[in-house]
Scaffold this motif. Sequence first.
Motif, PDB file in Angstrom:
ATOM      1  N   ALA A   1     -27.417   7.354  36.512  1.00 55.28           N
ATOM      2  CA  ALA A   1     -27.203   8.799  36.627  1.00 55.28           C
ATOM      3  C   ALA A   1     -27.374   9.470  35.271  1.00 55.28           C
ATOM      4  CB  ALA A   1     -25.810   9.078  37.194  1.00 55.28           C
ATOM      5  N   CYS A   2     -26.821   8.855  34.236  1.00 59.31           N
ATOM      6  CA  CYS A   2     -26.949   9.417  32.888  1.00 59.31           C
ATOM      7  C   CYS A   2     -28.400   9.371  32.412  1.00 59.31           C
ATOM      8  CB  CYS A   2     -26.050   8.651  31.910  1.00 59.31           C
ATOM      9  SG  CYS A   2     -24.283   8.851  32.233  1.00 59.31           S
ATOM     10  N   VAL A   3     -29.099   8.266  32.719  1.00 60.99           N
ATOM     11  CA  VAL A   3     -30.508   8.148  32.328  1.00 60.99           C
ATOM     12  C   VAL A   3     -31.346   9.210  33.026  1.00 60.99           C
ATOM     13  CG1 VAL A   3     -32.568   6.685  32.496  1.00 60.99           C
ATOM     14  CG2 VAL A   3     -30.392   5.704  31.760  1.00 60.99           C
ATOM     15  N   ASN A   4     -31.146   9.382  34.320  1.00 67.72           N
ATOM     16  CA  ASN A   4     -31.911  10.378  35.074  1.00 67.72           C
ATOM     17  C   ASN A   4     -31.621  11.794  34.599  1.00 67.72           C
ATOM     18  OD1 ASN A   4     -33.224   8.506  36.726  1.00 67.72           O
ATOM     19  ND2 ASN A   4     -31.553   8.475  38.209  1.00 67.72           N
ATOM     20  N   TYR A   5     -30.373  12.059  34.273  1.00 71.84           N
ATOM     21  CA  TYR A   5     -30.016  13.394  33.788  1.00 71.84           C
ATOM     22  C   TYR A   5     -30.649  13.658  32.427  1.00 71.84           C
ATOM     23  CZ  TYR A   5     -27.193  17.396  32.346  1.00 71.84           C
ATOM     24  OH  TYR A   5     -26.793  18.634  31.915  1.00 71.84           O
TER      25      TYR A   5
ATOM     26  N   VAL B   1     -22.221  10.717  42.978  1.00 75.10           N
ATOM     27  CA  VAL B   1     -21.475  10.217  44.138  1.00 75.10           C
ATOM     28  C   VAL B   1     -22.431   9.639  45.182  1.00 75.10           C
ATOM     29  CG1 VAL B   1     -19.985  10.882  46.061  1.00 75.10           C
ATOM     30  CG2 VAL B   1     -19.541  11.784  43.766  1.00 75.10           C
ATOM     31  N   GLY B   2     -23.544  10.315  45.422  1.00 75.26           N
ATOM     32  CA  GLY B   2     -24.496   9.849  46.426  1.00 75.26           C
ATOM     33  C   GLY B   2     -25.114   8.514  46.067  1.00 75.26           C
ATOM     34  N   ALA B   3     -25.508   8.341  44.816  1.00 82.92           N
ATOM     35  CA  ALA B   3     -26.134   7.094  44.391  1.00 82.92           C
ATOM     36  C   ALA B   3     -25.164   5.930  44.456  1.00 82.92           C
ATOM     37  CB  ALA B   3     -26.679   7.248  42.971  1.00 82.92           C
ATOM     38  N   VAL B   4     -23.958   6.130  43.961  1.00 80.86           N
ATOM     39  CA  VAL B   4     -22.960   5.062  43.980  1.00 80.86           C
ATOM     40  C   VAL B   4     -22.614   4.675  45.412  1.00 80.86           C
ATOM     41  CG1 VAL B   4     -20.581   4.461  43.409  1.00 80.86           C
ATOM     42  CG2 VAL B   4     -21.989   5.657  41.737  1.00 80.86           C
ATOM     43  N   THR B   5     -22.437   5.675  46.271  1.00 80.84           N
ATOM     44  CA  THR B   5     -22.080   5.408  47.664  1.00 80.84           C
ATOM     45  C   THR B   5     -23.171   4.614  48.377  1.00 80.84           C
ATOM     46  OG1 THR B   5     -20.773   7.447  47.768  1.00 80.84           O
ATOM     47  CG2 THR B   5     -21.442   6.458  49.867  1.00 80.84           C
ATOM     48  N   SER B   6     -24.435   5.001  48.184  1.00 79.30           N
ATOM     49  CA  SER B   6     -25.530   4.306  48.855  1.00 79.30           C
ATOM     50  C   SER B   6     -25.668   2.875  48.347  1.00 79.30           C
ATOM     51  CB  SER B   6     -26.848   5.062  48.658  1.00 79.30           C
ATOM     52  OG  SER B   6     -27.203   5.119  47.285  1.00 79.30           O
ATOM     53  N   ALA B   7     -25.558   2.678  47.038  1.00 80.12           N
ATOM     54  CA  ALA B   7     -25.699   1.335  46.471  1.00 80.12           C
ATOM     55  C   ALA B   7     -24.605   0.408  46.968  1.00 80.12           C
ATOM     56  CB  ALA B   7     -25.668   1.400  44.948  1.00 80.12           C
ATOM     57  N   VAL B   8     -23.374   0.876  46.925  1.00 78.03           N
ATOM     58  CA  VAL B   8     -22.244   0.054  47.362  1.00 78.03           C
ATOM     59  C   VAL B   8     -22.341  -0.255  48.853  1.00 78.03           C
ATOM     60  CG1 VAL B   8     -19.748   0.031  47.698  1.00 78.03           C
ATOM     61  CG2 VAL B   8     -20.694   0.832  45.537  1.00 78.03           C
ATOM     62  N   SER B   9     -22.678   0.746  49.658  1.00 80.92           N
ATOM     63  CA  SER B   9     -22.755   0.557  51.107  1.00 80.92           C
ATOM     64  C   SER B   9     -23.808  -0.478  51.483  1.00 80.92           C
ATOM     65  CB  SER B   9     -23.074   1.887  51.799  1.00 80.92           C
ATOM     66  OG  SER B   9     -22.077   2.851  51.516  1.00 80.92           O
ATOM     67  N   ILE B  10     -24.989  -0.359  50.881  1.00 77.16           N
ATOM     68  CA  ILE B  10     -26.074  -1.280  51.209  1.00 77.16           C
ATOM     69  C   ILE B  10     -25.762  -2.678  50.709  1.00 77.16           C
ATOM     70  CG2 ILE B  10     -28.502  -1.820  50.801  1.00 77.16           C
ATOM     71  CD1 ILE B  10     -28.999   1.213  50.677  1.00 77.16           C
TER      72      ILE B  10
ATOM     73  N   ALA C   1     -30.459  -2.872  47.386  1.00 75.26           N
ATOM     74  CA  ALA C   1     -29.332  -1.971  47.133  1.00 75.26           C
ATOM     75  C   ALA C   1     -29.616  -1.067  45.948  1.00 75.26           C
ATOM     76  CB  ALA C   1     -28.063  -2.787  46.887  1.00 75.26           C
ATOM     77  N   VAL C   2     -30.068  -1.670  44.843  1.00 76.91           N
ATOM     78  CA  VAL C   2     -30.331  -0.886  43.632  1.00 76.91           C
ATOM     79  C   VAL C   2     -31.551   0.010  43.811  1.00 76.91           C
ATOM     80  CG1 VAL C   2     -31.038  -1.056  41.214  1.00 76.91           C
ATOM     81  CG2 VAL C   2     -29.206  -2.517  42.076  1.00 76.91           C
ATOM     82  N   ALA C   3     -32.606  -0.505  44.460  1.00 80.66           N
ATOM     83  CA  ALA C   3     -33.822   0.288  44.647  1.00 80.66           C
ATOM     84  C   ALA C   3     -33.546   1.541  45.471  1.00 80.66           C
ATOM     85  CB  ALA C   3     -34.906  -0.563  45.311  1.00 80.66           C
ATOM     86  N   SER C   4     -32.832   1.377  46.589  1.00 76.06           N
ATOM     87  CA  SER C   4     -32.531   2.532  47.430  1.00 76.06           C
ATOM     88  C   SER C   4     -31.596   3.503  46.716  1.00 76.06           C
ATOM     89  CB  SER C   4     -31.907   2.081  48.751  1.00 76.06           C
ATOM     90  OG  SER C   4     -30.717   1.354  48.514  1.00 76.06           O
TER      91      SER C   4
ATOM     92  N   ASN D   1     -30.495   8.353  43.593  1.00 81.68           N
ATOM     93  CA  ASN D   1     -30.013   8.846  42.305  1.00 81.68           C
ATOM     94  C   ASN D   1     -30.971   9.883  41.729  1.00 81.68           C
ATOM     95  OD1 ASN D   1     -28.998   9.024  39.591  1.00 81.68           O
ATOM     96  ND2 ASN D   1     -28.063   7.021  39.869  1.00 81.68           N
ATOM     97  N   VAL D   2     -32.255   9.537  41.701  1.00 79.50           N
ATOM     98  CA  VAL D   2     -33.253  10.455  41.164  1.00 79.50           C
ATOM     99  C   VAL D   2     -33.300  11.738  41.983  1.00 79.50           C
ATOM    100  CG1 VAL D   2     -35.718  10.822  40.766  1.00 79.50           C
ATOM    101  CG2 VAL D   2     -34.669   8.655  40.127  1.00 79.50           C
TER     102      VAL D   2
END
Length: 298
Positions: free
Chosen positions: A103-107, A126-135, A165-168, A173-174
């Motif tokens: 998130a910091c890198v993308n920002y 929040v969206g990136a963390v939630t998707s990564a953890v869920s997958i 998980a990380v790719a999605s 995130n982006v």
Amino acid sequence: MAESAACPAFQLGRSRYDQSSFLGRLRHFVDIIDPSTLFVSEIRLKECIKLLDDYKHGTLPPGVSDVQLWEAQKIKQVIGLLLPNQTVVSTIIWQWLNQSHNACVNYANRNATKPTPTSKFLQGYVGAVTSAVSIAVGLNVLIQKANKLSPATRMIIQRLVPFPAVASANICNVGLMRHNELSEGIDVLDNNGNVVGSSKIAARHAIMETAFTRVVLPMPIFVLPPIIMSYLERLRFLQSNRRLLLPIHSFVCLLTFGLSLPVAISLFPQMSQIEVSRLEPEIAMATDCKVVTYNKGL
């Protein structure tokens, strides 16, 4: 003895060095990248984890110094996303840390021609963390329930779980971190570097190119090391020298990341071009150029 005297009292999860000063932060990061951690054996790693658990639960053996605790915490932090047989909690923690970094890198590497509200930053985070953890957690649970798979096949699949998980999550995130560009557009420039207008279509292209880069970037390091290590671990030499597995694994990861980073960021130019005919009508009316340039970001 001198080092022990100057060592601060241990605090779990905190830095050994003063983070309010430049020198303290410098020492902190130099400590993190200490190459000697590459040669830590599995036995030593387990000892450090147990020592920190004992500290956390108040059952620390007598005679353990602050220096030993700081060193144990430093060694434990070598562990990351690629460790096999992770628990649900460890999966959540490492995916959260990884996506916080992303998130910091993308920002920091976005197209900054338009201001980004704090709310958009938080949505992306929040969206990136939630998707990564869920997958990641979901795939781990499915694999554990797949009783028909052989142990060897299950181990290989488990090691490949972090990649989807990380790719999605990276795509999410982006998209979420830079969603403001889609609604506001990004500046497009003519041949002389003058701003022609603000284009949402160019913003969409920029984010799609960056998202694709974020998928390619982790691909080698999440796919190749598990495959290579599953082969190397069967070698008789490594079976009799288990302490070499961690440094060899780290070296394999270093090589693959060193390869994937320049390849991924070279896929698209940072200053990309697009035909004016593909952009909004108002952009075409504002310039005689056939092609305009926009900053894709990294």
